[in-house]
Design a protein around this motif. Structure first.
Motif, PDB file in Angstrom:
ATOM      1  N   LYS A 166      45.520  40.164  26.080  1.00 31.54           N
ATOM      2  CA  LYS A 166      46.796  39.930  26.760  1.00 31.54           C
ATOM      3  C   LYS A 166      47.094  38.437  26.922  1.00 31.54           C
ATOM      4  O   LYS A 166      48.241  38.069  27.173  1.00 31.54           O
ATOM      5  N   ILE A 167      46.090  37.597  26.733  1.00 29.87           N
ATOM      6  CA  ILE A 167      46.335  36.156  26.825  1.00 29.87           C
ATOM      7  C   ILE A 167      47.324  35.701  25.755  1.00 29.87           C
ATOM      8  O   ILE A 167      48.045  34.719  25.940  1.00 29.87           O
ATOM      9  N   GLN A 168      47.395  36.448  24.634  1.00 30.09           N
ATOM     10  CA  GLN A 168      48.344  36.085  23.590  1.00 30.09           C
ATOM     11  C   GLN A 168      49.794  36.283  24.054  1.00 30.09           C
ATOM     12  O   GLN A 168      50.685  35.562  23.613  1.00 30.09           O
ATOM     13  N   ARG A 169      50.006  37.237  24.956  1.00 33.12           N
ATOM     14  CA  ARG A 169      51.363  37.519  25.444  1.00 33.12           C
ATOM     15  C   ARG A 169      51.856  36.459  26.427  1.00 33.12           C
ATOM     16  O   ARG A 169      53.068  36.271  26.587  1.00 33.12           O
ATOM     17  N   ILE A 170      50.925  35.782  27.093  1.00 35.38           N
ATOM     18  CA  ILE A 170      51.333  34.786  28.096  1.00 35.38           C
ATOM     19  C   ILE A 170      51.097  33.355  27.621  1.00 35.38           C
ATOM     20  O   ILE A 170      51.307  32.406  28.374  1.00 35.38           O
ATOM     21  N   ALA A 171      50.680  33.214  26.354  1.00 32.70           N
ATOM     22  CA  ALA A 171      50.319  31.884  25.854  1.00 32.70           C
ATOM     23  C   ALA A 171      51.446  30.873  26.003  1.00 32.70           C
ATOM     24  O   ALA A 171      51.205  29.701  26.310  1.00 32.70           O
ATOM     25  N   ARG A 172      52.682  31.302  25.818  1.00 32.34           N
ATOM     26  CA  ARG A 172      53.828  30.373  25.894  1.00 32.34           C
ATOM     27  C   ARG A 172      53.956  29.725  27.268  1.00 32.34           C
ATOM     28  O   ARG A 172      54.609  28.690  27.415  1.00 32.34           O
ATOM     29  N   LYS A 173      53.316  30.315  28.272  1.00 32.86           N
ATOM     30  CA  LYS A 173      53.403  29.770  29.624  1.00 32.86           C
ATOM     31  C   LYS A 173      52.454  28.598  29.860  1.00 32.86           C
ATOM     32  O   LYS A 173      52.626  27.867  30.828  1.00 32.86           O
ATOM     33  N   PHE A 174      51.450  28.450  28.960  1.00 32.31           N
ATOM     34  CA  PHE A 174      50.491  27.370  29.212  1.00 32.31           C
ATOM     35  C   PHE A 174      50.192  26.488  28.006  1.00 32.31           C
ATOM     36  O   PHE A 174      49.469  25.507  28.124  1.00 32.31           O
ATOM     37  N   ILE A 175      50.725  26.824  26.809  1.00 29.03           N
ATOM     38  CA  ILE A 175      50.521  25.937  25.665  1.00 29.03           C
ATOM     39  C   ILE A 175      51.841  25.309  25.253  1.00 29.03           C
ATOM     40  O   ILE A 175      52.918  25.857  25.480  1.00 29.03           O
ATOM     41  N   ASN A 176      51.754  24.149  24.656  1.00 26.55           N
ATOM     42  CA  ASN A 176      52.914  23.418  24.173  1.00 26.55           C
ATOM     43  C   ASN A 176      52.458  22.638  22.956  1.00 26.55           C
ATOM     44  O   ASN A 176      52.654  23.047  21.810  1.00 26.55           O
ATOM     45  N   TYR A 177      51.816  21.512  23.209  1.00 25.08           N
ATOM     46  CA  TYR A 177      51.217  20.678  22.167  1.00 25.08           C
ATOM     47  C   TYR A 177      50.303  21.495  21.252  1.00 25.08           C
ATOM     48  O   TYR A 177      50.203  21.238  20.050  1.00 25.08           O
ATOM     49  N   GLU A 178      49.636  22.513  21.779  1.00 23.43           N
ATOM     50  CA  GLU A 178      48.606  23.264  21.039  1.00 23.43           C
ATOM     51  C   GLU A 178      49.170  24.365  20.142  1.00 23.43           C
ATOM     52  O   GLU A 178      48.425  24.995  19.385  1.00 23.43           O
ATOM     53  N   SER A 179      50.474  24.618  20.179  1.00 23.60           N
ATOM     54  CA  SER A 179      51.052  25.791  19.518  1.00 23.60           C
ATOM     55  C   SER A 179      50.757  25.872  18.027  1.00 23.60           C
ATOM     56  O   SER A 179      50.319  26.915  17.519  1.00 23.60           O
ATOM     57  N   SER A 180      50.981  24.782  17.307  1.00 21.28           N
ATOM     58  CA  SER A 180      50.790  24.821  15.850  1.00 21.28           C
ATOM     59  C   SER A 180      49.331  25.044  15.496  1.00 21.28           C
ATOM     60  O   SER A 180      49.006  25.761  14.532  1.00 21.28           O
ATOM     61  N   PHE A 181      48.435  24.462  16.274  1.00 19.05           N
ATOM     62  CA  PHE A 181      47.004  24.669  16.043  1.00 19.05           C
ATOM     63  C   PHE A 181      46.625  26.133  16.271  1.00 19.05           C
ATOM     64  O   PHE A 181      45.912  26.745  15.448  1.00 19.05           O
ATOM     65  N   VAL A 182      47.114  26.731  17.327  1.00 17.13           N
ATOM     66  CA  VAL A 182      46.786  28.122  17.636  1.00 17.13           C
ATOM     67  C   VAL A 182      47.289  29.053  16.540  1.00 17.13           C
ATOM     68  O   VAL A 182      46.594  29.999  16.138  1.00 17.13           O
ATOM     69  N   GLU A 183      48.486  28.798  16.027  1.00 22.16           N
ATOM     70  CA  GLU A 183      49.069  29.670  15.007  1.00 22.16           C
ATOM     71  C   GLU A 183      48.230  29.722  13.734  1.00 22.16           C
ATOM     72  O   GLU A 183      48.270  30.697  12.987  1.00 22.16           O
TER      73      GLU A 183
END
Length: 210
Positions: free
Chosen positions: A114-131
């Protein structure tokens, strides 16, 4: 089960982890709490929270402290009366502390999709790396734990996980990365280390090693 894991980070920093499989009554035996902490545990509705709270007192005992050596400041941050730095965490059946001469933070999290569903609430700079990552839940759990532990270390009201805390891209098997806090015109970098066990992730942070 008593002490689960001890990590000697360096000469002045130690991490201790407890696996909580004892009952509250067992964990409470021979442990004396301050009136403040006794009231806190009495007010807890969840048994696992009560057990987690008491397991922390056993971790303190391992390194020679009691509940009377611990106090909480106005923001709720734990401190030790001898001037050592401490951070505390507990999640489900695990709890942990980190003690050091320098500012530190620690977080334990259960790895849950479920952390994937709320990721937008705590990542910003890290988004491209996570994808780009195959094991997104595990990677996101490290990032959340890093930001939570950095938040505890910095202990400043108004700090935002998304806007003010960054976690550098990392090779997952390196078990280390760098975190940055940029807040109100000030920037500081920190060492972030992490480990996984039994479906949990533990992340701890300390000032960037020279």
């Amino acid at each position: 089960m008593p002490l689960y894991k001890t990590i000697t980070v360096n000469n002045h920093t130690k991490v201790l982890i407890w696996k909580i499989d004892e009952s509250f009554d067992f964990l409470s035996k021979d442990v004396v709490l301050t009136p403040h902490c006794q009231q806190r545990v009495d007010d807890m509705k969840s048994d696992i929270h009560r057990r987690g709270f008491m397991s922390i007192r056993h971790l303190l005992a391992v390194v020679g402290y009691t509940d009377f050596d611990l106090y909480y400041d106005a923001s709720g941050k734990p401190n030790l009366k001898d001037g050592k730095q401490i951070s505390i965490t507990h999640s489900f059946e695990f709890s942990g502390i980190i003690i050091s001469d320098k500012p530190v933070g620690i977080d334990i999290e259960k790895q849950r999709d479920k952390i994937q569903r709320i990721a937008r609430k705590f990542i910003n700079y890290e988004s491209s790396f996570v994808e780009q990552q195959l094991y997104k839940t595990r990677v996101l759990t490290v990032i959340w734990g890093a930001k939570e532990s950095l938040y505890k270390l910095y202990a400043t009201p108004g700090l935002s996980f998304e806007q003010h805390i960054q976690v550098a891209p990392f090779d997952f098997d390196a078990y280390a990365t760098v975190g940055k806090i940029a807040y109100k015109g000030e920037e500081s970098d920190y060492t972030v280390r992490y480990l996984e066990f039994e479906g949990f992730t533990c992340v701890f942070t300390l000032p960037l090693e020279e």
